[in-house]
Design an enzyme around this catalytic site. Structure first.
Site, PDB file in Angstrom:
ATOM      1  N   HIS A   1      63.343  77.625  62.988  1.00 45.82           N
ATOM      2  CA  HIS A   1      64.543  77.776  62.182  1.00 45.82           C
ATOM      3  C   HIS A   1      64.347  78.907  61.176  1.00 45.82           C
ATOM      4  CE1 HIS A   1      65.582  73.941  63.941  1.00 45.82           C
ATOM      5  NE2 HIS A   1      66.801  74.092  63.469  1.00 45.82           N
TER       6      HIS A   1
ATOM      7  N   LYS B   1      76.716  68.857  55.792  1.00 44.26           N
ATOM      8  CA  LYS B   1      77.807  69.837  55.699  1.00 44.26           C
ATOM      9  C   LYS B   1      79.151  69.180  55.975  1.00 44.26           C
ATOM     10  CE  LYS B   1      77.767  73.317  58.674  1.00 44.26           C
ATOM     11  NZ  LYS B   1      79.029  73.471  59.430  1.00 44.26           N
TER      12      LYS B   1
END
Length: 920
Positions: free
Chosen positions: A138, A583
């Protein structure tokens, strides 16, 4: 014996000395680069930042030229990096010192095993527990590999600081060498010129195995067995820690991950671990000079020695050396076979002439590669037994013990590689296969029930496959089938463990899992009885987590699924996504929904007689499930950890935790201890209270979700605020990973990947994903009835989950800075967009007040003085970088910087991320 704190007042004093010295050297180097007059600007900036005179600081920064910005931003980026190194060095020193010199010191693992030894099932638990850190690519590691290598040198030098002070080594020479490396790092490009490729990411992560992880995992496993033995528990072959990896196999949103990168990932792993064995055998060859005239080896060692191609006349009476030489020769052939390249370091590392490898004996007795790690271990065991027979048990310890332990853990590769793909890609591929085979013309239009009926029927049509050479395939389908074919070949070559799981991103239905099964069946990895690769759903959004129970209940009801699970020791893994759920619904909703989902999924597994194991997809920041690992694991629902847990480790977190073998050992020890404690201990003070706690959380989280979504998804100006009042555009152009910032063109918040979302909120110092919606939700509950604040305070004191939840908010708030955030807000073009900041500010202040009230604290981080001290020492430096970044963004957006100057913004992004330590 209680666990001693690693942070001591003496340690803080040493860190202060080191930081002062590092700062002095960096100042001298910078003065020489820009001159005394220019350096006075840096000094004035520092004074203003320490005084928190942000108005004047903004004015000074606005008058700095673009040319001056380069060195100034570099100075303030390097300084927090050097502070990080100092803190890491002293943590490693303290760990090493207490482990080796303090006889009263018991680490968490020792205490955990001691407590467990008295339990009836203690031995079974210790045999079965398995914690799997999974290293991912990532894109949150902003440091170049070159910078990391230079910091490693500085780290090693600072480890010698105490010796230099004490006169054990020359202080002057030590200072000169340290100065040299700081000068090199100050004059090295911080920012990558080009985007990383997947092959770079594979190579980069291997340095952590070479430098620390192989040693740390091996040492920890040995210590684990020894601690159990100390308490009367003889463990057979425990694997408390094994490693996982996504790099090379995670193609979700990354078109650059292919069959070739999957093969490369496995091949490089084999190369690294085989080189480790070869080096260990070289060391054993050099030292095992036992003479057969003095010590008679057993017949098996004599057999191994007789097969050696080492024909030196000086080795005639040294059977152990010749045996190690033969084993090493077989490893060389194994490396050629598995990696298609020779062990280049081998002959030179052993210290033999090349003629020893091409003697006539090699033609008559060709050296064969090992068929498996089991055969390699058998040869080592033969040597061990011979030493035991002769009373030479002391000689087993050291390199021989280490390499034998490493073989048990790693075999011929370092980490099991996960494959991952988005469910929509698999659906498109299966739809194409079904259409090409004239089974279903428009698969995607079918209902969920119809899809499952079609898929299960095809899975039962053994051994028929859907693809045909006569039917043309799309590039997407060709690519996907090539990856699965490579996975099968790697499993045949390296063993079943090399690729064990395939994760399905955005799992929303049972058909998503059966679609993957169809793809795996096409290449022979799935049949009616067995799935050689486990199908792992990843539930990410709030809605998907809420539906996970019903999805898994339906999936586990199918007979073919029961057969697959039965061949996997009755385990079914489920991955939980912390980033997208945050999110989607905010910090509280994400944390609580994940907690409830684990309870529900564990219960469903028990109903079906299946052990559900969880894979936690956590990031570095609180907004992506991060936080202290020990607390994160021990705050999971009781019963959710059976004996195995996996969790992602990524980006800057890999460097922080595994960049040094002592620190790596410490973090791995924490993971094992936390997992065992959560398995056997009901952490909550009174289990009968949990139902009332859940009711309270349900009420609070419902409000929090509404508050969060009202701003993020309902406010028409929020999207523009995020893109204008944060450096998201600049972050997206930073070369910090091979993967794009979004799966597709970004037109709304939902299309943005979680990492740039969190990363950008870290840069503008709002830390939005880690706290927004918390304050208002708790305030509403507190105002609802008298005594509710006291109830929350009681929950904080007695419920680990709730305590960890609030402690993470505490930490995030301490890293935020609303004065700086206000300046970012001024980057927005319209007043309506800028006004979004005031909604955020009100919620921030309310959240801070409520958290402190529940904790019954006067200030943030009262429970974490070491972090508080660390932030206090570094905040003035990277606060400056925020003001520099804001000014540079203004210039960039007003076309006052050319393309070459964009890297100045990237330098500030790097420095702020370095100062925060966990940014994505």
């Amino acid at each position: 014996m209680p666990l001693k704190k690693l942070e001591s007042s003496n340690n803080q004093a040493i860190i202060a000395e080191e930081v002062a010295l590092l700062k002095e050297m960096l100042e001298n180097i910078t003065r020489r680069m820009i001159g005394d007059d220019a350096f006075t600007v840096i000094e004035s900036i520092m004074v203003l930042s320490e005084k928190q005179d942000y108005i004047e600081l903004e004015k000074v920064v606005a008058n700095i030229s673009n040319q001056e910005m380069e060195v100034i931003s570099r100075y303030f980026s390097i300084l927090p990096l050097l502070i990080n190194i100092s803190e890491d060095v002293d943590l490693a020193y303290e760990i090493n010192y207490q482990n080796n010199t303090d006889t009263d010191y018991l680490g968490k693992l020792a205490l955990t095993i001691k407590d467990l030894a008295g339990k009836d099932n203690g031995k079974d638990i210790l045999e079965q527990v398995n914690v799997v850190p999974v290293l991912t690519a990532h894109p949150t590691q902003v440091q170049r590999k070159t910078i990391l290598e230079l910091t490693t040198h500085i780290h090693k030098l600072l480890r010698k600081y105490r010796d230099a002070k004490a006169g054990v080594i020359s202080l002057e020479k030590w200072r000169q060498e340290l100065y040299r490396y700081i000068e090199m790092i100050m004059q090295t490009d911080i920012i990558r010129e080009k985007k990383l490729q997947v092959k770079n990411e594979i190579k980069n992560v291997m340095q952590y195995y070479d430098g620390s992880l192989i040693q740390a995992v091996t040492k920890l496993t040995t210590e684990y067995k020894n601690l159990a033995q100390k308490h009367g528990l003889e463990l057979d072959n425990p694997k408390p820690i094994t490693m996982g990896m996504w790099i090379g196999g995670d193609r979700d949103g990354n078109p650059f991950v292919t069959a070739e990168t999957l093969c490369l990932s496995a091949t490089v792993q084999s190369e690294v671990i085989l080189n480790y064995y070869i080096d260990k055998l070289a060391a054993l060859y050099r030292t095992f000079s036992l003479s057969s005239t003095l010590v008679q080896p057993n017949s098996e060692v004599e057999r191994l020695a007789s097969l050696s191609q080492d024909q030196s006349i000086y080795r005639g009476n040294e059977p152990y050396r010749r045996a190690f030489h033969y084993i090493q020769s077989r490893l060389k052939q194994t490396q050629i076979q598995l990696t298609n390249q020779p062990a280049a370091r081998m002959s030179s590392s052993v210290g033999l002439s090349t003629s020893a490898w091409s003697s006539p004996a090699s033609l008559e007795n060709p050296i064969l590669a090992y068929d498996s790690p089991v055969d390699f271990k058998a040869d080592l065991k033969a040597i061990e037994q011979s030493l035991l027979d002769n009373g030479n048990s002391a000689l087993i310890e050291g390199d021989l013990r280490e390499v034998m332990q490493a073989v048990d853990i790693f075999g011929f590769f370092l980490a099991s590689i996960d494959m991952r793909q988005d469910s929509s890609v698999q659906e498109a591929c299966v739809a194409e296969l079904l259409k090409g085979a004239n089974i279903v013309d428009d698969y995607s239009s079918l209902s969920e029930t119809e899809k499952c009926d079609v898929l299960v029927q095809q899975l039962m049509e053994e051994p028929r496959t859907l693809s045909s050479a006569a039917v043309a395939k799309s590039d997407l389908l060709e690519k996907e089938l090539a990856i699965y074919t490579t996975a099968r070949e790697l499993k045949d070559k390296l063993g079943e463990e090399v690729i064990k799981q395939h994760i399905i991103s955005h799992t929303e239905s049972v058909s998503d899992m059966f679609e993957l099964a169809i793809m795996l069946k096409e290449v022979g990895l799935v049949d009616q009885q067995r799935a050689r690769v486990q199908i792992v759903p990843l539930f990410e959004t709030i809605e998907d987590l809420d539906n996970a129970r019903d999805i898994m209940a339906a999936y586990l009801s199918h007979d073919i699924v029961k057969s697959w699970i039965a061949t996997n020791r009755n385990y079914q893994e489920i991955m939980l996504g912390y980033s997208d759920s945050n999110k989607d619904g905010g910090y509280l909703a994400s944390g609580w929904t994940l907690y409830k989902a684990q309870n529900e999924l564990t219960a469903i597994g028990e109903e079906h007689g299946v052990k559900i194991t969880f894979f936690h997809g956590r990031g570095g920041t609180v907004g992506r499930g991060g936080g202290p690992s020990y607390d994160a694991i021990t705050s999971q629902p009781f019963g959710s950890i059976k004996d195995r847990i996996r969790l992602t480790e990524q980006g800057e977190i890999i460097e922080n935790k595994y960049g040094n073998k002592d620190v790596a050992y410490y973090h791995l020890e924490m993971l094992i201890s936390a997992s065992i404690n959560r398995m056997v201990t009901q952490m909550i003070t009174d289990p009968n209270e949990i139902d009332s706690f859940r009711e309270i959380m349900d009420s609070i989280v419902a409000d929090s979700n509404i508050i969060y979504r009202k701003l993020v998804f309902d406010n028409p100006h929020f999207y523009d605020y995020f893109f204008e009042a944060s450096p998201i555009k600049e972050v997206s152009s930073l070369n910090i990973g091979s993967r794009p910032a979004a799966r597709k063109t970004i037109t709304e918040i939902t299309g943005l990947r979680a990492i740039p979302w969190v990363f950008s909120w870290s840069q503008n110092r709002i830390m939005f994903p880690g706290w927004y919606g918390v304050g208002s939700a708790f305030k509403r509950y507190i105002d609802r009835a008298q005594g509710n604040l006291e109830r929350l305070q009681h929950m904080y004191q007695t419920w680990p989950f709730f305590h960890s939840l609030l402690s993470n908010v505490d930490m995030v708030l301490s890293k935020s800075n609303m004065n700086i955030a206000f300046q970012y807000a001024q980057l927005a073009e319209s007043q309506d967009v800028r006004d979004v900041f005031y909604e955020i500010l009100d919620e921030w202040q309310l959240t801070k007040n409520v958290i402190l009230a529940i904790q019954d604290h006067d200030d943030l981080l009262e429970d974490n003085p070491s972090l508080k001290h660390s932030l206090k020492s570094r905040l003035p430096y990277f606060n400056v970088l925020n003001y520099i970044q804001i000014e540079l963004i203004k210039r960039w957006r007003n076309n006052q910087l050319d393309e070459n100057d964009e890297k100045l913004i990237h330098t500030t992004i790097n420095g702020i991320a370095t100062g925060l330590r966990n940014s994505g």
